[in-house]
Design an enzyme around this catalytic site. Structure first.
Site, PDB file in Angstrom:
ATOM      1  N   ASP A  69       0.362   5.450   0.878  1.00 16.84           N
ATOM      2  CA  ASP A  69      -0.592   6.393   1.449  1.00 16.84           C
ATOM      3  C   ASP A  69      -0.917   7.508   0.457  1.00 16.84           C
ATOM      4  O   ASP A  69      -0.272   7.662  -0.578  1.00 16.84           O
ATOM      5  CB  ASP A  69      -0.013   7.009   2.726  1.00 16.84           C
ATOM      6  CG  ASP A  69       0.129   5.992   3.844  1.00 16.84           C
ATOM      7  OD1 ASP A  69      -0.624   5.000   3.842  1.00 16.84           O
ATOM      8  OD2 ASP A  69       1.011   6.187   4.709  1.00 16.84           O
ATOM      9  N   ARG A  80       0.844  -1.186   0.000  1.00 18.53           N
ATOM     10  CA  ARG A  80       0.000   0.000   0.000  1.00 18.53           C
ATOM     11  C   ARG A  80       0.885   1.244   0.000  1.00 18.53           C
ATOM     12  O   ARG A  80       1.958   1.262   0.604  1.00 18.53           O
ATOM     13  CB  ARG A  80      -0.875   0.040   1.244  1.00 18.53           C
ATOM     14  CG  ARG A  80      -1.789  -1.165   1.407  1.00 18.53           C
ATOM     15  CD  ARG A  80      -2.453  -1.111   2.777  1.00 18.53           C
ATOM     16  NE  ARG A  80      -3.343  -2.237   3.003  1.00 18.53           N
ATOM     17  CZ  ARG A  80      -3.955  -2.475   4.159  1.00 18.53           C
ATOM     18  NH1 ARG A  80      -3.754  -1.662   5.184  1.00 18.53           N
ATOM     19  NH2 ARG A  80      -4.756  -3.527   4.286  1.00 18.53           N
ATOM     20  N   ARG A  93       8.119   7.023   6.670  1.00 17.53           N
ATOM     21  CA  ARG A  93       7.853   8.406   7.066  1.00 17.53           C
ATOM     22  C   ARG A  93       8.137   8.621   8.551  1.00 17.53           C
ATOM     23  O   ARG A  93       8.605   9.693   8.953  1.00 17.53           O
ATOM     24  CB  ARG A  93       6.413   8.778   6.723  1.00 17.53           C
ATOM     25  CG  ARG A  93       6.158   8.863   5.213  1.00 17.53           C
ATOM     26  CD  ARG A  93       4.677   8.924   4.901  1.00 17.53           C
ATOM     27  NE  ARG A  93       4.046  10.067   5.531  1.00 17.53           N
ATOM     28  CZ  ARG A  93       2.725  10.200   5.655  1.00 17.53           C
ATOM     29  NH1 ARG A  93       1.906   9.261   5.191  1.00 17.53           N
ATOM     30  NH2 ARG A  93       2.227  11.270   6.236  1.00 17.53           N
TER      31      ARG A  93
END
Length: 248
Positions: A51, A49, A194
């Protein structure tokens, strides 16, 4: 038959890779285009995935179907898809091949700029503080000593383990006032890159020592780490697979 589809995308206008109930996604655009061409519902499974706002220089996904000409299908998809999604190639793989579970490694880059640049505002993160990149690289090396990255994981995810093997992590100067953090691991947790970058910023600003950084990892507590860096500067750049998944 099963196929791997290699693509890249500009994630600025999307709510991430995965189909969302209240926003457009890269997966939704790709499935819509495949349906138009193949005339049948064709679910796709991504290697992971991303974001909202995150970009991919290389994403891999698999789908099942009957494709007479992979090159022709890739060309048709590129004509149909919006300009911010591009298909590199489509290749036939073993029927048991899985874009997510068979991946040996993934590489991400995080791009920052130290000056105001209106042309890169959606593709890198502006940093306003002086950063000690040498110290940040010493902290990045520490990542390779650990496997449990709970402190850098989004809370309440559905994964069975927070263990990852980081094999490469380095800040390098791309050009004057531009730096790139490159990190490679066998897998990544939700929001992990992140969170690591945001915590490395604190090291670079002198707010955390190398000992503090090590203690954050060992705490296995997301609340101890720094804030997540903005999605804007993050790119999925490479995914590797064993040769056995491909048809010879």
């Amino acid at each position: 038959m099963r196929y791997f589809i290699y693509l890249d995308f500009d994630g600025a206008k999307y709510h991430g890779w995965q189909i969302q109930p209240n926003g457009n996604s890269v997966q939704a655009e790709l499935e819509k285009a495949l349906f138009t061409i193949l005339r049948t519902e064709t679910p796709i499974t991504g290697a992971g995935r991303t974001d909202a706002g995150v970009h991919a220089r290389l994403m891999v996904a698999h789908f099942d179907g009957e494709v007479a000409d992979c090159t022709l299908l890739a060309d048709k998809l590129n004509r149909l898809l919006p300009p911010d999604i591009s298909i590199h190639r489509i290749v036939e793989v073993q029927t048991t091949a899985h874009a997510r579970f068979d991946a040996l490694y993934r590489t991400y880059e995080y791009h920052i700029t130290l000056r105001k640049d209106p042309f890169s505002r959606n593709y890198s993160t502006r940093v306003y503080h002086h950063l000690d990149f040498s110290l940040m690289n010493q902290a990045a090396e520490i990542l390779k000593e650990y496997t449990d990255f709970t402190s850098f994981s989004k809370l309440h995810t559905d994964v069975k383990t927070n263990n990852c093997e980081v094999v490469y992590a380095l800040w390098s100067e791309k050009s004057n006032n531009e730096w790139v953090f490159t990190i490679t691991a066998n897998r990544f947790l939700r929001n992990m890159v992140r969170s690591i970058v945001g915590t490395l910023f604190e090291v670079g600003k002198g707010k955390l020592s190398l000992t503090d950084f090590r203690k954050i990892i060992e705490a296995k507590d997301r609340g101890k780490a720094g804030s997540s860096a903005p999605a804007t500067g993050l790119y999925l750049c490479d995914i590797g697979y064993p040769s056995e998944v491909f048809k010879l």
